[in-house]
Design an enzyme around this catalytic site. Structure first.
Site, PDB file in Angstrom:
ATOM      1  N   HIS C 235       0.811  -1.223   0.000  1.00  0.00           N
ATOM      2  CA  HIS C 235       0.000   0.000   0.000  1.00  0.00           C
ATOM      3  C   HIS C 235       0.843   1.272   0.000  1.00  0.00           C
ATOM      4  O   HIS C 235       0.383   2.337   0.377  1.00  0.00           O
ATOM      5  CB  HIS C 235      -0.989   0.019   1.169  1.00  0.00           C
ATOM      6  CG  HIS C 235      -1.866  -1.189   1.168  1.00  0.00           C
ATOM      7  ND1 HIS C 235      -2.895  -1.356   0.272  1.00  0.00           N
ATOM      8  CD2 HIS C 235      -1.844  -2.312   1.917  1.00  0.00           C
ATOM      9  CE1 HIS C 235      -3.487  -2.513   0.469  1.00  0.00           C
ATOM     10  NE2 HIS C 235      -2.865  -3.128   1.452  1.00  0.00           N
ATOM     11  N   ARG C 292      -0.998  17.983   2.209  1.00  0.00           N
ATOM     12  CA  ARG C 292       0.443  18.258   2.310  1.00  0.00           C
ATOM     13  C   ARG C 292       1.041  18.276   0.917  1.00  0.00           C
ATOM     14  O   ARG C 292       0.405  17.906  -0.064  1.00  0.00           O
ATOM     15  CB  ARG C 292       1.113  17.136   3.102  1.00  0.00           C
ATOM     16  CG  ARG C 292       0.895  15.782   2.455  1.00  0.00           C
ATOM     17  CD  ARG C 292       1.783  14.673   2.969  1.00  0.00           C
ATOM     18  NE  ARG C 292       1.685  13.507   2.110  1.00  0.00           N
ATOM     19  CZ  ARG C 292       0.781  12.529   2.232  1.00  0.00           C
ATOM     20  NH1 ARG C 292      -0.101  12.571   3.205  1.00  0.00           N
ATOM     21  NH2 ARG C 292       0.771  11.520   1.393  1.00  0.00           N
TER      22      ARG C 292
END
Lengths: 505, 169, 505, 169
Positions: C235, C292
């Site tokens: 992942h 971010r």
């Protein structure tokens, strides 16, 4: 497509061409002189053949040796790079005869554009503006006066046998022509033994603006916009950029179309560059065609996104140009600095020797085409170009800032380089304003160049030297752990490690 | 310990002593603490009151090439150069008699012969390096004492091509 | 504009942010843990402050220490990079309270998008598609069956308390739902002590497609097109590219507009990323907003020509976004490979230790954002990312070829890296075809990864080792000149030079 | 001279001898000439019949990290490893009793205590490195003889965290 290409060059340009071939799945053969066995381009190629002694005339300029290497290695094509044999019609003719593809223009076009007089005549007939003037010598002052009125003032008097600025002078008005002619003739006589002079229009505050061209073997021609290369020292370009600050859309289109016409009427194919002088009143004049890949091709690659070397190879392999002029755009701004091994504080004298250490700038928008590595030798036999630092940014201001930072982070220890000088030029307000004409260096550095240095940094450098010197001589003062950590590094140069047995962990 | 170096023909002194993990530094009358670390063979990191400096350094035969934030220095070992620093004028006159190339290269032409008189500014030899010719000229009036190199020879910038003898007139 | 910025991060991203500041003329403060005194980001900054011990929780995650450093150094703004405190609302709130500008979204928006449930509710109300399914637990099988018919098959059973794939299973038809639910509940019970499960639509052959956003403080929002980040292991993204092979103009515009709507309704500002899953039938579903600067931002920079970090700083300083959506274009193709210190042949276990030597790829179209240097240590405490290798080329095929070459030329000796694995992935026909889904690595490397190595190259490597070993032990056999030439280099590592006195020239 | 190295657990021999500017090389029954040059501390250039190879190399404690055209090898000095190469099976059983971390990291948890019996696959300890946890499992049945590390300790992959004693059943 070619399976194997021989690169008849050395240094950064050979490395750059090898990279392009590798990406295209083409095998590469480097050639090298005896002075270049350890050079970077040899290390990058799949195969390498020594073609003679250090002197270029016996190796990189020796057509027989290069052809021999190509045939032995079964290379189907030769890329000449720039310099050396790149614009030598006998070489391209020889390749044609030997059944090897020369990656560059056909030899007839190369022959034509290599002849300044013939090429100017050819393009003038096609309506391309050339610098007004006359190469023929006139009989008397009144004939010169008539001609001068046609050309207009200020004008240049040039020696027919001349070169290098000798016998050249500017005349600003009709009244001063006679005195000027007489003085020019005297100078020409004493310099060349021939008093013949001719008149030429004086281009004021000229910029050097050139157009990159790609032309396939089927008459398709595109231009990849301009490069401005006005920043020169000793008539050699050192900083190039694209776009030029002097062009607007209209002038750019106009010059681009003229450049394409030049290529068309000279029967030129593959990559080439059409050079112009641009005066302060936005008049432009054809200078010549550079029949090769140019040193400064990366700035064009960065603003157009095209890989010119790969396109050269595709064109040479007989591929049709798929690019349409209308789909080409200049994006952002690119600047190139040529990094030479030379001493800017000592009249740019070339520097040679061993490069002890290199630290290269990296990061967003920075491209470095380099022919050197830490530990390599810079031989005395060839052009002192070490690498080309090229930046790209959204606009010119950001590109300048990026270049200044990149130059500051570029460290080459062991030979003198032009890095500090280039930083000074890019940082100067005149360059920042885009006020770039071919006499820029003369004007800005008329009293020579002396680095402005900072006392604090000198102190820091001294401290570092003392630190290294001390830790070489006085190992005892250092704790064991620290010693072990540092030891593998402390055995460089003239140094020796005091207690290597203890240091392995 | 104290170190003596020569930079730009000036003799400079640096005091450096390890104290724990730090170094005590003395420069001129100034004294302060520095955190100095070796990062790799040619890189040293200095930290002085939170200011960090990455210094690139390489040893050559007679000193160090050093660069910090874009400024490059050649720092000579003082012992090798004391004579040069102290007896400036004297030494340089002697230097002027030893005709050296300003760059390593190949001698293209020797323009004079032994015992020949030469004047100030006269071209003595032409040396080519990297496709550029450089004329080597006499900076004083004298007589050619001895020629060491022949045309075609490779020369460096340390060993003289020829030696002159001064001739007062 | 800010005069000084503190960068609350380490490694390649800290270096990259410092570079952006330097180009903007902004002074920089690095912070570092005790394990990072010698790290590259410390060397790049103007100033550096130690903020605690090696453990991130005591240094890079310690809000007090970082705020204290910022106040002491009079930094006007803090850039958090990615990871660590980048998406921590208490940190951005604390910055606001202390009068320090946090370079990132406002804390309210960060809070909202950080909450998966609330953010999905918010965007769903605005008409943004989310993965069909229900977080609430139902009472009996027949309720589940009704719900399942609404969602459609295949569908996923997921444990409410779950994570990491445990208790998760796919059901392909109505008939198998009951058995699946029962098994899922048992698994959930044993793994988490809670048998609650819920249903979610199963996205088949999904691609991870995300949109980069810039939003100023005045409601102006643009998207910088998509990145596809389907190539993941455990992942975690390892290869990213732009554009995605799965989008056409229409779908791109549609998803871009949805992404902008997400930003608008969440009140988000500064740079951010809206993540989607895209199924094989071109349906897309909102996943979350990454609040971010992302690891993979360079691929967007290379295709759009915008410097995202510089724009983050400009936005944080209150500048209006001057970029119009209509003036933005994706040009060419960009691919990024994340270079991790890990062993691909041993289940990608992290590797740490001293990096003995690095040789970096360079040349046209190659950007390397690196946080390491020859001789540096890779500490065990932090994320094992070493650098990001990013390429740009005219099209995807050329970008792949360029990346393969760049990976081949990237040498890191001393720690294991993912370089060889990445080369294998990019070279695979499936990747070349653009057949990239999130299960790519599982499918392609189901039996693990073993490097295919070449016997000839192994022989060459052995020869080189023998050569170095021999010249260390048996100096006598070597001619004096050669010896002198080589000597400065032969004192490395565990070696010592036999006769250094003779070797100085 | 002949060199012995271990690559991928195989013992390999290389013969290398300088002959003029070149080297004579023997690999298996093959013999040929190679032009080998040191370019810099970590780079060697080999040329064999016009084919050029740039090899990157760094010495570590027990061998060389070497890379050529994208392939990387760790080449062990043979003297350090003869035992391992020769007595394969024997040695590895001994290895299995010494429980080491596969990567340097920090011990998060010790899951067993001394004298405890353990079965194949049982988790003995958890080591964290770079934000990733790694369970260290037993590959045989036995008894914990001695535990060397405590929770919170930093460990490398060379020194054992604990030692087991085999227990036949």
């Amino acid at each position: 497509m070619f399976e194997k290409i021989l690169i008849a060059n050395r240094g950064e340009i050979a490395v750059r061409i090898i990279r392009a071939c590798q990406e295209m799945g083409i095998s590469t053969v480097a050639v090298y002189s005896e002075a270049d066995r350890k050079s970077l381009h040899v290390q990058f190629a799949d195969e390498a053949v020594c073609i003679g002694p250090a002197q270029a005339v016996d190796s990189y300029l020796d057509i027989d040796n290069i052809i021999h290497a190509a045939k032995e290695k079964k290379a189907q094509a030769i890329h000449p790079g720039y310099g050396f044999l790149a614009e030598n019609p006998s070489f391209s003719l020889r390749c044609e005869k030997e059944g090897i593809v020369f990656i560059g223009p056909n030899s007839r076009a190369m022959d034509l554009v290599g002849d300044k007089v013939r090429s100017r005549q050819t393009v003038e007939k096609a309506g391309v503006p050339i610098i007004p003037g006359m190469k023929c010598v006139l009989k008397n002052i009144s004939e010169y006066e008539k001609e001068a009125d046609k050309i207009g003032y200020p004008l240049m008097i040039k020696a027919s046998a001349g070169g290098g600025g000798k016998g050249m002078r500017i005349v600003h008005s009709h009244e001063r022509l006679k005195a000027g002619l007489e003085a020019g003739m005297r100078e020409a006589k004493s310099a060349f033994g021939d008093e013949s002079v001719y008149l030429e229009k004086c281009i004021q505050e000229p910029r050097h603006v050139e157009f990159q061209i790609l032309a396939d073997n089927y008459g398709n021609i595109v231009h990849l916009f301009e490069r401005e290369c006005s920043i020169q020292r000793r008539h050699q370009k050192i900083i190039e950029e694209s776009p030029s600050q002097a062009l607007d859309e209209g002038l750019r289109d106009q010059m681009g179309e003229v450049a394409k016409r030049v290529i068309q009427v000279t029967g030129y194919n593959n990559a080439g560059t059409v050079e112009f002088l641009l005066d302060k009143d936005r008049n432009f004049y054809f200078l010549e065609v550079n029949a090769r890949l140019q040193v400064e091709h990366p700035v064009t690659e960065l603003v157009t996104g095209l890989d010119i070397v790969q396109h050269q190879i595709l064109i040479a392999a007989g591929k049709k140009l798929k690019i349409k002029q209308s789909s080409l755009h200049q994006k952002g701004h690119s600047i190139e600095c040529r990094i030479y091994a030379e001493d800017p504080e000592n009249n740019f004298l070339p520097s040679s020797g061993k490069i002890l250490f290199i630290n290269e700038p990296a990061g967003p928008g920075i491209r470095l085409d380099s022919g050197i590595y830490s530990g390599c030798e810079v031989p005395i036999y060839y052009d002192p170009i070490l690498s080309k630092l090229v930046v790209w940014a959204e606009n010119r201001e950001m590109a300048c800032q990026r270049m200044v930072q990149a130059l500051e982070h570029y460290v080459i220890l062991g030979v003198k380089t032009s890095i500090s000088f280039l930083k000074e030029v890019i940082s100067s307000p005149m360059f920042r304003r885009g006020d770039t004409t071919t006499d820029f260096i003369e004007k800005q550095f008329k009293d020579g160049f002396a680095l402005r240095k900072d006392d604090k940094k000198r102190e820091i450098c001294l401290l570092a030297a003392a630190f290294l010197g001390q830790n070489r001589t006085y190992d005892s003062g250092i704790g064991k752990k620290e010693h072990g950590e540092r030891s593998p590094w402390q055995t460089l140069g003239k140094w020796r490690l005091g207690r290597s047995e203890e240091s392995g962990t | 310990m104290e170190h003596e170096f020569v930079v730009d023909n000036k003799l400079l002194k640096i005091f450096l002593e390890k104290k724990g993990e730090q170094y005590v530094v003395g420069v001129d009358d100034d004294q302060y603490t520095a955190d100095i670390k070796n990062l790799s063979p040619h890189i040293v990191s200095l930290k002085i009151e939170d200011k960090v400096y990455r210094v690139f350094i390489a040893r050559s035969d007679d000193g160090f090439f050093v660069q910090c934030r874009g400024d490059q220095y050649f720092i000579k070992d003082s012992d090798q150069d004391e004579s040069e620093v102290q007896g400036g004028e004297e030494r340089s006159r002697e230097d002027m008699l030893k005709i050296k190339s300003t760059m390593p290269g190949k001698v293209i032409k020797i323009e004079v012969s032994e015992k020949q008189e030469v004047r100030v500014g006269q071209t003595l030899a032409i040396v080519e390096a990297m496709k550029m010719e450089n004329e080597i000229k006499s900076s004083l009036q004298g007589v050619v004492k001895k020629i060491f190199a022949s045309e075609g020879d490779l020369v460096d910038s340390d060993n003289p091509i020829m030696e002159l003898e001064e001739k007062k007139c």
